[in-house]
Motif scaffolding. Structure first.
Motif, PDB file in Angstrom:
ATOM      1  N   SER A 264       0.870  -1.176   0.000  1.00 13.23           N
ATOM      2  CA  SER A 264       0.000   0.000   0.000  1.00 13.23           C
ATOM      3  C   SER A 264       0.904   1.223   0.000  1.00 13.23           C
ATOM      4  CB  SER A 264      -0.939   0.019   1.217  1.00 13.23           C
ATOM      5  OG  SER A 264      -0.208   0.210   2.414  1.00 13.23           O
ATOM      6  N   GLU A 265       0.331   2.387  -0.112  1.00  8.71           N
ATOM      7  CA  GLU A 265       1.124   3.600  -0.093  1.00  8.71           C
ATOM      8  C   GLU A 265       1.729   3.778   1.306  1.00  8.71           C
ATOM      9  OE1 GLU A 265       0.717   8.101  -1.883  1.00  8.71           O
ATOM     10  OE2 GLU A 265      -0.997   7.242  -0.836  1.00  8.71           O
ATOM     11  N   GLY A 266       3.045   3.740   1.382  1.00  2.77           N
ATOM     12  CA  GLY A 266       3.711   3.894   2.662  1.00  2.77           C
ATOM     13  C   GLY A 266       3.920   2.599   3.419  1.00  2.77           C
ATOM     14  N   THR A 267       3.657   1.454   2.781  1.00  6.08           N
ATOM     15  CA  THR A 267       3.827   0.166   3.457  1.00  6.08           C
ATOM     16  C   THR A 267       4.422  -0.850   2.487  1.00  6.08           C
ATOM     17  OG1 THR A 267       1.856   0.607   4.796  1.00  6.08           O
ATOM     18  CG2 THR A 267       2.696  -1.641   4.811  1.00  6.08           C
ATOM     19  N   LEU A 268       5.393  -1.600   2.969  1.00  5.57           N
ATOM     20  CA  LEU A 268       5.984  -2.655   2.153  1.00  5.57           C
ATOM     21  C   LEU A 268       6.078  -3.946   2.959  1.00  5.57           C
ATOM     22  CD1 LEU A 268       9.195  -3.134   3.150  1.00  5.57           C
ATOM     23  CD2 LEU A 268       9.475  -0.941   2.005  1.00  5.57           C
ATOM     24  N   MET A 269       6.216  -5.050   2.244  1.00  8.24           N
ATOM     25  CA  MET A 269       6.357  -6.364   2.863  1.00  8.24           C
ATOM     26  C   MET A 269       7.667  -6.982   2.416  1.00  8.24           C
ATOM     27  SD  MET A 269       4.775  -8.525   4.908  1.00  8.24           S
ATOM     28  CE  MET A 269       2.989  -8.290   4.764  1.00  8.24           C
ATOM     29  N   VAL A 270       8.425  -7.493   3.372  1.00  7.25           N
ATOM     30  CA  VAL A 270       9.678  -8.178   3.081  1.00  7.25           C
ATOM     31  C   VAL A 270       9.507  -9.650   3.446  1.00  7.25           C
ATOM     32  CG1 VAL A 270      12.165  -8.240   3.480  1.00  7.25           C
ATOM     33  CG2 VAL A 270      10.932  -6.070   3.695  1.00  7.25           C
TER      34      VAL A 270
ATOM     35  N   TYR B  33       6.588 -15.032  11.223  1.00  2.00           N
ATOM     36  CA  TYR B  33       7.605 -16.078  11.187  1.00  2.00           C
ATOM     37  C   TYR B  33       8.523 -15.975   9.965  1.00  2.00           C
ATOM     38  CZ  TYR B  33       5.445 -18.605  15.046  1.00  2.00           C
ATOM     39  OH  TYR B  33       4.959 -18.964  16.283  1.00  2.00           O
ATOM     40  N   THR B  34       7.996 -15.507   8.835  1.00  2.00           N
ATOM     41  CA  THR B  34       8.798 -15.473   7.609  1.00  2.00           C
ATOM     42  C   THR B  34       8.787 -14.124   6.899  1.00  2.00           C
ATOM     43  OG1 THR B  34       6.920 -16.265   6.284  1.00  2.00           O
ATOM     44  CG2 THR B  34       8.423 -17.938   7.188  1.00  2.00           C
ATOM     45  N   LYS B  35       8.001 -13.181   7.404  1.00  2.00           N
ATOM     46  CA  LYS B  35       7.851 -11.891   6.731  1.00  2.00           C
ATOM     47  C   LYS B  35       7.932 -10.745   7.729  1.00  2.00           C
ATOM     48  CE  LYS B  35       4.547 -13.904   3.438  1.00  2.00           C
ATOM     49  NZ  LYS B  35       3.163 -13.798   2.875  1.00  2.00           N
ATOM     50  N   VAL B  36       8.155  -9.553   7.199  1.00  2.00           N
ATOM     51  CA  VAL B  36       8.113  -8.341   8.010  1.00  2.00           C
ATOM     52  C   VAL B  36       7.371  -7.265   7.226  1.00  2.00           C
ATOM     53  CG1 VAL B  36       9.437  -6.502   9.124  1.00  2.00           C
ATOM     54  CG2 VAL B  36      10.286  -8.843   9.174  1.00  2.00           C
ATOM     55  N   MET B  37       6.368  -6.655   7.833  1.00  2.00           N
ATOM     56  CA  MET B  37       5.693  -5.515   7.235  1.00  2.00           C
ATOM     57  C   MET B  37       6.288  -4.233   7.813  1.00  2.00           C
ATOM     58  SD  MET B  37       1.657  -4.397   7.263  1.00  2.00           S
ATOM     59  CE  MET B  37       1.789  -3.549   8.850  1.00  2.00           C
ATOM     60  N   VAL B  38       6.647  -3.318   6.947  1.00  2.00           N
ATOM     61  CA  VAL B  38       7.239  -2.051   7.367  1.00  2.00           C
ATOM     62  C   VAL B  38       6.375  -0.907   6.867  1.00  2.00           C
ATOM     63  CG1 VAL B  38       9.265  -0.555   7.274  1.00  2.00           C
ATOM     64  CG2 VAL B  38       9.560  -3.051   7.268  1.00  2.00           C
ATOM     65  N   GLN B  39       5.895  -0.089   7.789  1.00  2.00           N
ATOM     66  CA  GLN B  39       5.142   1.115   7.429  1.00  2.00           C
ATOM     67  C   GLN B  39       6.028   2.320   7.683  1.00  2.00           C
ATOM     68  OE1 GLN B  39       1.512   1.691   9.616  1.00  2.00           O
ATOM     69  NE2 GLN B  39       0.858   3.442   8.389  1.00  2.00           N
ATOM     70  N   TYR B  40       6.164   3.193   6.689  1.00  2.00           N
ATOM     71  CA  TYR B  40       7.088   4.318   6.790  1.00  2.00           C
ATOM     72  C   TYR B  40       6.384   5.642   6.489  1.00  2.00           C
ATOM     73  CZ  TYR B  40       7.180   3.228   1.756  1.00  2.00           C
ATOM     74  OH  TYR B  40       6.828   2.943   0.465  1.00  2.00           O
ATOM     75  N   LYS B  41       7.034   6.733   6.861  1.00  2.00           N
ATOM     76  CA  LYS B  41       6.458   8.066   6.705  1.00  2.00           C
ATOM     77  C   LYS B  41       6.696   8.575   5.292  1.00  2.00           C
ATOM     78  CE  LYS B  41       7.247   9.244  11.570  1.00  2.00           C
ATOM     79  NZ  LYS B  41       7.950  10.159  12.516  1.00  2.00           N
ATOM     80  N   LEU B  42       5.619   8.767   4.570  1.00  2.00           N
ATOM     81  CA  LEU B  42       5.721   9.294   3.213  1.00  2.00           C
ATOM     82  C   LEU B  42       6.296  10.703   3.253  1.00  2.00           C
ATOM     83  CD1 LEU B  42       2.293   8.096   1.800  1.00  2.00           C
ATOM     84  CD2 LEU B  42       4.548   7.234   1.165  1.00  2.00           C
ATOM     85  N   GLY B  43       7.140  11.015   2.285  1.00  2.00           N
ATOM     86  CA  GLY B  43       7.769  12.318   2.247  1.00  2.00           C
ATOM     87  C   GLY B  43       9.103  12.350   2.952  1.00  2.00           C
TER      88      GLY B  43
END
Length: 229
Positions: free
Chosen positions: A7-13, A49-59
């Motif tokens: 999503s906007e401002g969120t990624l999955m690793v 267990y196998t993934k990490v969701m990271v939400q970050y500040k846009l801008g």
């Protein structure tokens, strides 16, 4: 490692399709890297267990920046596996039907004595594989297969804070009172919920946890509460 925007401002690793201690440690090290390099720009980090969701500040941060940094870190990690120190927690647990309403029934279903259930549960050193469900709730694995039981088909409406439960091959401590479907076999009088900190847990991914059985008097001395049935 696969990194995708969700999503906007969120990624999955995603690190692996298989749950393992190596993946857990890699996730712990990755989180430490992100917090060190981008801490002020991160809104939330949610590991599994196998993934990490990271939400970050846009801008202040963007997907390409985090993607490139993460891939570079991973390449170096594979070459030189620099691990963060792993913390081991020793937590007191009062194993008794007074605070573990499923202890007796679990023992019967597993064809074990209550003493054997306590021994099998408390002798393991567990690893924090994921944090979620509720603030401070840590999923610990792996319980001895002799006491691995499925969740209740109908969850309880109330489970006391500190309750120690088993579901499948996992065990956990309920950090706060809440509904829950795990088999409750005891109670930990030590708080694992830290409301004023972030994250709101004394645990981190990759930490080790050992449960130490205690008697009723020590449980009460440590602040434990026995709720009337």
């Amino acid at each position: 490692m696969e990194i995708i925007p969700i999503s906007e401002g969120t990624l999955m690793v995603e690190f692996s399709a298989v749950i393992s201690s190596e993946t857990t440690q890699c996730i712990a090290d990755f989180i430490a890297h992100i917090q060190q390099q981008y801490g002020p720009f991160i809104v939330e980090i949610v590991p599994s267990y196998t993934k990490v969701m990271v939400q970050y500040k846009l801008g202040q941060c963007d997907f390409v920046q985090l993607q490139q940094s993460s891939l570079l870190w991973y390449q170096e990690y594979k070459i030189e596996r620099q691990s963060i120190s792993v913390k081991q927690h020793h937590l007191a647990v009062y194993y008794h039907p007074d605070v573990g309403p499923d202890l007796h029934s679990l023992a019967i279903s597993c064809q074990l004595s209550i003493e054997a259930v306590i021994e099998l549960h408390s002798r393991q050193i567990y690893e924090v594989g994921a944090i979620g469900f509720a603030p401070g709730f840590a999923f610990l694995s792996i319980v001895d297969e002799a006491i691995a039981v499925p969740r209740h088909s109908t969850p309880r409406q109330y489970v006391a804070a500190g309750s120690v439960g088993i579901a499948e091959q996992q065990t956990a401590i309920y950090p706060q009172k809440s509904p829950g479907g795990w088999h409750i076999i005891g109670n930990c009088p030590q708080s694992v919920f830290e409301a004023q900190s972030y994250p709101q847990s004394c645990f981190a991914i990759g930490d080790k946890v050992k449960f130490d059985p205690i008697e009723r008097a020590q449980f009460l001395d440590l602040g434990g509460v026995i709720c009337p049935s």
